[in-house]
Design a protein around this motif. Sequence first.
Motif, short mmCIF file in Angstrom:
data_model
loop_
_atom_site.label_atom_id
_atom_site.label_comp_id
_atom_site.label_asym_id
_atom_site.label_seq_id
_atom_site.Cartn_x
_atom_site.Cartn_y
_atom_site.Cartn_z
N GLY A 48 -21.27 24.81 11.80
CA GLY A 48 -20.34 23.77 11.37
C GLY A 48 -19.01 23.88 12.09
N THR A 49 -18.04 23.15 11.57
CA THR A 49 -16.71 23.10 12.18
C THR A 49 -15.80 24.17 11.60
OG1 THR A 49 -16.96 20.71 12.49
CG2 THR A 49 -14.74 21.61 12.65
N TYR A 80 -9.69 22.79 16.37
CA TYR A 80 -11.02 22.89 15.81
C TYR A 80 -12.09 23.02 16.89
CZ TYR A 80 -8.46 21.05 11.81
OH TYR A 80 -7.54 20.86 10.81
N ASP A 82 -16.77 23.53 17.07
CA ASP A 82 -18.03 23.50 16.32
C ASP A 82 -18.89 24.71 16.68
OD1 ASP A 82 -17.48 21.05 15.07
OD2 ASP A 82 -18.13 19.96 16.86
N THR A 84 -22.44 26.13 16.95
CA THR A 84 -23.78 25.56 17.09
C THR A 84 -24.88 26.60 16.94
OG1 THR A 84 -23.66 25.81 19.50
CG2 THR A 84 -22.94 23.71 18.56
N TYR A 95 -16.79 22.77 22.43
CA TYR A 95 -15.35 22.49 22.38
C TYR A 95 -14.98 21.57 23.52
CZ TYR A 95 -10.28 23.26 22.42
OH TYR A 95 -8.92 23.09 22.40
N ASP A 99 -20.42 22.95 25.99
CA ASP A 99 -21.27 23.63 25.02
C ASP A 99 -21.89 24.93 25.54
OD1 ASP A 99 -23.00 22.58 26.84
OD2 ASP A 99 -24.06 21.27 25.44
#
Length: 311
Positions: A48-49, A80, A82, A84, A95, A99
């Motif tokens: 998640g974030t 922020y 994420d 994964t 970001y 990825d």
Amino acid sequence: MVNIVKGANLKKLSILVILLISVTCLTFAFMPASAVSHAETDGTYQLGTYRVKNNVSLDVYTRLLNGTEIKLFEIPSTYYFDVTEIDGDVFYIKYNGLDDLYVKDASNFVSLTDADKEPLGGFTIELSLSSDASFYVKGRSGFTTKTLTPAEAPAITFIGKGEYDGTSCIYVRCGGEYGYIPTSCLKTKDGGVAMTDYIIDLHPNYRPTVVPDKNVETKAADPNKLTRIILIVGIVVPALVIVLLLFKPSKKGRYDYDRNSTMNDYGASPYDRPRSRYRDDYDDGRRRDDYRRDRRPDDDYDDGYYDNRRY
């Protein structure tokens, strides 16, 4: 009597403890989620974030084709990213469109709270060249070098601050490629501020609140905060009133009679001691005869004279 007093005090103390526990639990229940960070929970993480903590930055890494680990750039404070994939202490992230990245320092980021509102993302800004510059393009096996000129350079987008071969650089996206350009050769596209002087501001969710103009309509108060305040006040105030009533000393009347206090201080009164039926009759007779005793004030009669006449 002592046991009764102790029992009453114990009951008051128990009620006080229960009230304090209730108020504490309810206060934590209505505390904003932002007061508890992810790192202070059970230490588990999910996909998640996440957000970089205040006053720190987060190092971002990648690996070349030969397995060499390199640090690409830093995610600035309060922005922020994420997660994964999680592999032990390594968190693979996405970001600013990239990825093939990962981070390792979990102590520098936290999960989202009520303060984290959309849009959530990384810091980015459009840049331009202030002079000719070298562009160190990242490939799968390493870096290659190109020369860019202000007139011919394609659009340049900020990804993060980094370093290449000991030189302060900005990791950028330029013409569909990613790599480093020296910080001293870059400026903001809007405003022309040199990147050597540019200070990255906090994410809008965490910037200091600006005092509104008196002529501008103020934003309505958050109803959730008002609800929390009302509930907490509605619980705490009655609890304090109950505690005060429990421990408020009782006021005795001016003529209140405490038989136990009298007996302890002055000895038992003959009128308060338990009596049998026959004892009551005897005492009543003595009292009636005492009233019939005629004590004369003159010297002709003995002071102990007993008048047994019946009227």
